[in-house]
Write an enzyme that holds these catalytic residues in place. Structure first.
Site, PDB file in Angstrom:
ATOM      1  N   LYS A   1       0.739  -1.074  -0.092  1.00 39.17           N
ATOM      2  CA  LYS A   1       0.039  -0.053  -0.251  1.00 39.17           C
ATOM      3  C   LYS A   1       0.888   1.102   0.008  1.00 39.17           C
ATOM      4  CE  LYS A   1      -2.575  -1.401   3.366  1.00 39.17           C
ATOM      5  NZ  LYS A   1      -3.228  -1.185   4.401  1.00 39.17           N
TER       6      LYS A   1
ATOM      7  N   ARG B   1      -5.412  -8.331  -9.901  1.00 39.14           N
ATOM      8  CA  ARG B   1      -6.312  -9.760 -10.341  1.00 39.14           C
ATOM      9  C   ARG B   1      -7.343  -9.436 -11.120  1.00 39.14           C
ATOM     10  NH1 ARG B   1     -10.545  -8.962  -6.471  1.00 39.14           N
ATOM     11  NH2 ARG B   1      -9.759  -7.991  -4.543  1.00 39.14           N
TER      12      ARG B   1
ATOM     13  N   GLU C   1      -4.001   9.001   8.018  1.00 40.63           N
ATOM     14  CA  GLU C   1      -4.546   9.502   6.974  1.00 40.63           C
ATOM     15  C   GLU C   1      -5.957  10.173   7.242  1.00 40.63           C
ATOM     16  OE1 GLU C   1      -5.062   6.164   4.370  1.00 40.63           O
ATOM     17  OE2 GLU C   1      -3.114   6.115   3.556  1.00 40.63           O
TER      18      GLU C   1
END
Lengths: 468, 216, 746
Positions: A119, A314, A213
């Site tokens: 991330k 994916r 965040e």
């Protein structure tokens, strides 16, 4: 295309769709199953379409060694991981490539998976390319003073941006999947929360780093579907809106494209947002040399600010809803087929301008669950499962329709995906409701209570789709 | 009360149980034993540290793993598998006839004779502290429970619920669970002996202890 | 019983003893004795009393003659049989016959915490002129008790050694000498607290600094058990005793690579006994004992009263000598004592504080000098002298930096801290207010910059960036195969792919955390700062001091395959910038066994750390114990290294030990086990003797995880367990928290 054989390292509906794509491409396949899953339709279908030798029993879908043993025993040349399980495990992908008997991994190269699976790394890559990300830190913070300073500036930043009640998130930087995250609404509580998260992270991940965040409220969840090949070609297949979710943040309805500015009015320039996030996603995909299907996930704030959340390296459950609105030279697209094709080394063979979007798609995820009660999964036996076919409907399910089926408790609770297409949002919604109305899904659990499903929940939410 | 004598007679007719050994996972099989009729034994040693008889090797991804006999017995039959063949997970390999020991016979009989308190759902079970302390002090066969007593705690997904005993009152004669392992739905948890049958049960156990001949 | 019968019985017993001693070996002399005695017994009824007497006396003479003759034929293994014989003198006999009176402390026969260790307060009476002096002594030693079962053959359990240690300290408080008597085949390998190895380590550590004279008498000196009470100022060895790193049978089992249950041939045992050079003469020549006390032919037995007299004389003399050697006015009396060998000169045995200091320093030097003559050091003369100059300048620097400047600096710092504290208390409130006001002024500008940092790329150095070519790839990671975790039955761990397991996962099972063994190189690359390792003394080589058969080849192979000259690598390195001196024992070189070279390198590393005032870190990748083929030269490294460590610690050093893989026997029972800060990597097995040895010596099976780190931790032997992936951080933290304020040196 040279003779290839794909190991389908997954189960359920995705195994069925991969199998069908292989048949379409005239590629051989091998399926696997476990003891608990022997009644799944993917087993029946594998035997029917591939014969006795196309199905292998393994001890667990989670054991890579089983998959490789079967791949070698059945003479496979490639592995398709589906979604979940090993789809985003860079070590698995690396082993596929680096083991002495090499196979092709039908998915991005392991380095891309590793790079975008992290991330922090993704966020830093985005910032490097001036792609907007959630305000806050882009590196793990170890120092308490530094964390506090950052938290306080994040509060004042939000105030400046007009957020009335700013909230920040404190996350363990090594964590994931919702573990080790806490919200903080005022600075006085920050220190306690920080301590708690740090000690959790130390115990859990042996790493004290935290991320801080902004917490964004009332956002819409959009996605951009990307496809790249091994030869540098990258295209997109539009956007999706995945805002209708369960209380556990699991998607229930996906709509493509992501907004409908022609029929719905938004507080911001919605078509601009759609083209921006598409552009940003392509920019990053080109930078890393993205070479398979992938999804860039975005948060759109009520004021129309997009923030990159993460990249899913994916094929996704909801790939079909993008496919159903996409046409290449007049043909409907099948993204799984495209993924296998590029995974086996083919070039895309078309450019962005060859891809035309037509109409609206809605995907319903049908589950046995109780939406009024925290979406608790319902477990029992399905006795009746049927629906009328339509040219505008694609139905994907591993639940057999000709015999009762006990829902296994070991896996993802998805039962079926119903994807409807319409000329416009209105028609798609009407067709969607028609589909849901005619859908029969009945069964009982061991204590004789009737099956609970989310069909009503899906119907209720159809009206509000794409309104923001 | 069941007819112990006829039950015992029935067991004596076939004083063994047959165990099938399955492959735990896929791989290439190599049999170490090839003859039916071979005697095998299970894990032994004070700490069960010595493995049982080597039956076969199962090789998967360059890892050659031994498959051991789970219990003492006689190898009665091989399934139709070629040596060095690739086998899928859960493939039956061979059958072992295990002759019942005294304790196993007692367990079979007790399971029929006692009132079994079954697990209502899958999870880990342990005793409520009141009963736990009594059991630790007095031991099995000496602690009474009545219908409606809080007896066990189910721990499932970090949720704990107290379980109330419903069944005839009596003493806790035996337990079938281990608090560190998960118990399947419907598996027995406790064997409870109604108070008026304690003597009979004891007598049966004594009879097996003295009368049962263990076959080697 | 008549006098005659008694004499016959006596002779029969003597013959029996001789037969026992010579084992099953046929010998003309023994056969002669046997036949003569049997003939005599057969004729017994036909002889008159005169003949009987005559024949008996000639038979007695024959026995004496042949016993003397046989004495010369004794092999080392015969001597082992002598010291193990039930008729061998034991400590109780010595207490009765050597000392004038004694009180046994803490035990009566089997009623004792450990009947195989006897402790007694005894005294020796000396008449000088008209005055009688009673000189108190603390006597301790292993008791074999003429074969009494409960004495356990003199194999002492950890608590027996703990008891001995307790009374060594008592003797120190009372300022009286200690006489130890060593009658042990080895310590009993049991890990229960305080633990065989760890307790012996504590004993050796304390003896290294005992401030009273210690005299040790060796009869049966079986390795670690002997060292537990053997670190003495004077070491006297009985002429028929043995002092060895391992029992000859044990050595034979290792040499013959025997699996459990197999027995080695008597020839192999005999050869090992000879090669190990375990006899008194050998040990005297090598310098590990100070003198030999001659025993009667075929060894001292309980009835040899003359021998006890000699022993008494010897221990008194030894004690006198030690005391005199550290007294200020020593020369004259010491000379007189030796020359006249007159035990009746009275020497007071208590020591003044000054003499006590001299005593421990003398002991230190004595042991440091041992085994050095066997050292193979290929460092060139030039390098040697260079390093000597270097050492010297470091000493000078250290003196100036830490002794001279350091002391003043400390005072100044302390003063400054005190003043600061006062100021804070007085003005604290005012100051903090002020700082808040001050911080507000440039606030505006700062926040702008922060807002920018919230949405754009920040600068970040993610820890150490390893150079690609500076990374270590384990050879285990190069095979495409999977590995099963030993805990897979318990925790359901799936098989791990070796290339993942031995690279990304650092050899740790990603399901249960089980640690697979890793090579020592992994640690060099992943624990210390990159490119910070500087090896020293790399040219000191493992050698073969006893010329043990086959060791030369084995060493050659080890040197070739490992690229090192010994099992011990010593280097300086840094961890997050902190310099440390490291001694590492590598399992790959002869199992990490310790011999002359390894011991010497360890000692020099400790000395370097002392000179440079750096923390000293012993990383034990693995050690199988003392290298048995080096015999006593190996064993002597136990006290030697411990003395060096003690000296380092007493001068204020920080000594950390970290065990990995398997660490057993001698090193753990001495210089490693004595560290107050011992940690283990999760993979470690730590103990005194491995499972095989335990089965052989105690006849008991041990549970599978007996030596695992977690068991060791719960027994209190180590201070913590570290995850391999966290060693670097933990080590750094340990240095920061345990080290003092001045460079981890008090």
């Amino acid at each position: 295309m040279k003779r290839n054989k794909v190991l389908i390292a997954n189960r359920g509906e995705i195994a069925l769709r991969i199998m069908q794509a292989c048949l379409d491409l005239d590629v051989e396949f091998t399926c696997v199953y476990t003891r608990e899953d022997s009644n799944s339709e993917h087993c029946t279908e594998a035997l029917k379409k591939g014969g006795e030798k196309a199905l292998y029993r393994i001890s667990s879908y989670q054991d890579p060694n089983e998959l490789f043993a079967v791949a070698d025993a059945s003479g496979c040349t490639a592995v398709h991981p589906g979604y979940g399980f090993f789809a985003e495990d860079f070590r698995f992908a690396r082993r596929v490539e680096q083991r002495s008997k090499k196979l092709s991994f039908i998915g991005p190269s392991w380095k891309v998976i590793q790079e975008l699976g992290d991330k922090i790394n993704t966020k830093r890559l985005a910032r490097k390319l001036e792609v907007p990300t959630v305000p806050g830190s882009d590196k793990p913070i170890f120092d308490d003073l530094e964390a506090e300073e950052l938290a306080s500036s994040l509060f004042s930043f939000q105030k400046e941006m007009g957020v009335e009640q700013p909230v920040i998130l404190v996350k363990a930087s090594a964590g994931g999947g919702g573990m080790g995250i806490e919200e903080v609404g005022d600075l006085d509580r920050f220190r306690t929360v920080l301590r708690r998260i740090k000690s959790y992270a130390r115990r859990q991940f042996r790493d004290e780093g935290v991320l801080i965040e902004q917490r964004i409220f009332d956002f819409n969840h959009l996605e951009v579907q990307i496809l790249g090949d091994h030869h540098g070609g990258v295209v997109h297949f539009g956007t999706r809106n995945c805002t209708v979710q369960s209380s556990g943040r699991q998607k229930r309805i996906e709509v493509a494209p992501g907004f409908d500015p022609e029929n719905i009015s938004y507080a911001f320039d919605a078509s601009r947002v759609l083209s921006d996030i598409t552009e940003y996603s392509l920019r990053m995909a080109r930078e890393v040399g993205y070479d398979s299907v992938g999804t860039w996930e975005w948060i759109i704030s009520p004021t129309g600010h997009p923030f990159l959340m993460e990249v899913n390296t994916r094929i996704q459950v909801e790939n079909g809803v993008s496919a159903i609105i996409s046409r290449i030279r007049g043909h409907e697209v099948n993204l799984i087929r495209e993924q296998i094709r590029v995974g086996l080394g083919s070039r895309l063979g078309y450019q962005q301008k060859d891809i035309v979007f037509k109409g609206m798609g809605i995907e319903y995820r049908i589950l046995a669950e109780d939406p009024d009660n925290n979406f608790i999964p319902w477990v029992g036996r399905i006795e009746n499962f049927s629906w009328p076919d339509h040219p505008w409907l694609r139905m994907y399910t591993h639940v057999p329709v000709n015999r009762p089926y006990d829902i296994p408790t070991e896996f993802d609770p998805n039962l079926a995906l119903g994807i409807v297409w319409g000329e416009n949002l209105d028609q798609a919604k009407r067709r969607g409701k028609m589909f849901l109305d005619k859908l029969v899904l009945e069964g009982f659990n061991p204590s004789g209570e009737p099956l609970k499903s989310n069909v009503d929940f899906l119907r209720r939410n159809t009206d509000k789709l794409l309104v923001f | 009360m069941i007819d112990i004598t006829s039950l015992l007679e029935e067991i004596k007719k076939a004083p063994y149980k047959e165990l099938t050994v399955f492959t735990p996972h896929s791989g290439r099989i190599e049999f170490a034993l090839k003859e039916a009729g071979t005697t095998v034994h299970g894990a032994s040693g004070v700490w069960n540290e010595k493995p049982g008889t080597l039956l076969a090797y199962l090789t998967r991804e360059g890892n050659r793993k031994p498959v051991y006999a789970p219990e003492k017995g006689e190898l009665v039959m091989f399934h139709d598998i070629d040596d060095h063949q690739f086998v899928q997970a859960g493939t039956p390999l061979l059958k072992i006839r295990h002759f019942l020991t005294k304790q196993e016979v007692i367990d079979i009989i007790l399971k029929k004779a006692l009132h079994l308190f079954l697990a209502p759902e899958k999870g880990r079970y342990y005793f409520v502290s009141a009963i736990d302390t009594k059991l630790k002090a007095k031991g099995l066969g000496h602690v009474n429970i009545r219908q409606g007593d809080e007896v066990l705690i189910i721990s499932r997904m970090k949720r704990e619920t107290v379980l109330v005993y419903d069944g005839p009152g009596g003493i806790i004669y035996t337990t079938y669970f281990n608090s560190s392992d998960s118990v399947e739905v419907g598996s027995p948890l406790l064997g409870v002996c109604p108070n008026n049958q304690v003597e009979e049960i004891k007598e049966v156990v004594a009879r097996i202890q003295s009368g049962w001949e263990e076959k080697q | 019983m008549t006098h005659i019968e008694k004499q016959i019985q006596d002779l029969t017993e003597r013959l029996g003893y001789i037969e026992d001693i010579f084992g099953n070996r046929e010998n003309a002399n023994i056969a002669l004795l046997r036949s003569k005695l049997n003939d005599f017994k057969a004729q017994l009824s036909s002889l008159d009393s005169g003949q009987l007497k005559r024949q008996l006396s000639s038979l007695g003479d024959l026995f004496l003659f042949l016993e003397n003759k046989l004495e010369k034929e004794l092999t080392p293994m015969d001597k082992v049989r002598i010291v193990r014989h039930p008729q061998r003198i034991c400590l109780k006999d010595i207490l009765e016959n050597v000392y004038d009176n004694y009180t046994e402390i803490g035990g009566k026969d089997e009623y004792s915490i450990d009947p195989s260790m006897i402790i007694a307060r005894a005294y020796i009476t000396r008449k000088v002129g008209k005055k009688t002096y009673k000189q108190p002594v603390m006597v301790m030693g292993q008791e074999k008790g003429h074969g009494e079962e409960f004495r356990n053959g003199g194999s002492v359990k950890p608590w027996g050694n703990a008891k001995a240690l307790e009374y060594m300290k008592v003797a120190e408080t009372e300022n009286i000498p200690i006489h130890t008597y060593i009658f042990t085949p080895g310590a009993f390998p049991i890990e229960d607290y305080p633990g065989a190895a760890q307790q012996i380590a504590k004993n050796i550590y304390v003896m290294a600094g005992l401030k009273v004279p210690v005299v040790a008498v060796f009869s049966e000196g079986g390795s670690g058990g002997a060292e537990a009470i053997g670190l003495a100022d004077t070491r006297i060895m009985l002429s028929h005793g043995y002092y060895s790193v391992i029992s000859p049978e044990g050595a034979a089992a290792i040499e013959g690579r025997l699996r459990d249950g197999q027995r080695s041939t008597p020839e192999l045992v005999e050869r090992c006994a000879r090669q190990l050079k375990i006899s008194a003469k050998d040990n005297l020549e090598m310098g590990y004992v100070d003198r030999i006390l001659q025993e009667p032919p075929l060894g001292a037995r309980a009835e040899n009263f003359d021998f006890f007299k000699k022993l008494r004389h010897e221990v008194i003399l030894a004690t006198d000598e030690i005391v005199l050697s550290v007294r200020g006015m020593k020369l004259f009396r010491a000379l007189a004592l030796r020359k006249l060998s007159n035990p009746n000169i009275y020497v007071r045995w208590s020591l003044s504080p000054k003499s006590r200091e001299r005593l421990t320093w003398q002991r230190y030097q004595k042991f440091m000098a041992m085994s050095r003559k066997f050292l193979l050091d290929n460092t060139s003369i030039l390098e040697k002298s260079f390093s000597r100059i270097n050492d010297y300048s470091w000493s000078v620097y250290a003196f100036l930096r830490y002794e001279f400047l350091g002391r003043h600096q400390r005072k100044i710092t302390h003063l400054a801290e005190d003043v600061q504290g006062e100021v804070q208390a007085l003005f604290g409130k005012m100051l903090s207010k002020g700082s808040r006001i001050i911080s507000k002024i440039p606030g505006l500008k700062k926040e702008k910059k922060e807002a920018c940092e919230l949405t754009t790329l920040s600068s970040w150095e993610s820890g150490i960036s390893w150079d690609e070519h500076c990374r270590y790839i384990s050879p285990q990671a190069n095979k495409d195969r999977t590995v099963t975790c030993p805990n897979s039955d318990k925790f359901g761990c799936l098989d791990l792919w070796a290339p993942d397991l031995f690279s990304d996962f650092a050899g740790v099972c990603s399901y249960c955390g089980h640690h697979f063994p890793m090579e020592y190189e992994w640690y060099l690359f992943n624990v210390f700062d990159p490119r910070s390792i500087r090896e020293f003394n790399s040219k000191i080589e493992s050698s073969n001091p006893l010329s043990f058969d086959g060791l030369d080849i084995k060493l050659e192979q080890a040197k070739k395959s490992s690229g090192h000259k010994s099992a011990c690598m010593t280097f300086e390195a840094s961890i997050k910038g902190i310099r440390v001196v490291v001694a590492m024992l590598m399992a790959r070189f002869r199992g990490g066994s310790v011999g002359v070279a390894e011991g010497e390198k360890f000692i020099r590393a400790a000395e370097t750390a002392r000179r440079k005032h750096l923390p000293f870190f012993a990383y034990i990748h693995g050690t199988a114990g003392i290298r048995i083929q080096e015999g006593t030269s190996g064993v002597i490294q136990m006290p030697r290294c411990t003395l060096a460590v003690r000296r380092y610690l007493e001068l204020g050093g920080l000594y950390l030990v970290l065990y990995d893989t398997n660490s057993y026997a001698g090193p753990v029972a001495s210089f490693l086990g004595c560290s107050p800060y011992q940690f283990a990597v999760r993979s470690a097995n730590i103990g005194f003797a491995g499972p095989g040895v335990i089965r052989e010596t105690t006849g008991q099976d041990i549970q599978p995880h007996y030596h695992k780190a977690f068991m060791t931790l719960s027994r209190g032997h180590i201070q913590g367990i570290w995850d391999r992936r966290e060693i670097r951080n933990n080590l750094h933290q340990a240095l920061m928290t345990m080290g003092g304020e001045f460079l981890y040196f008090r």
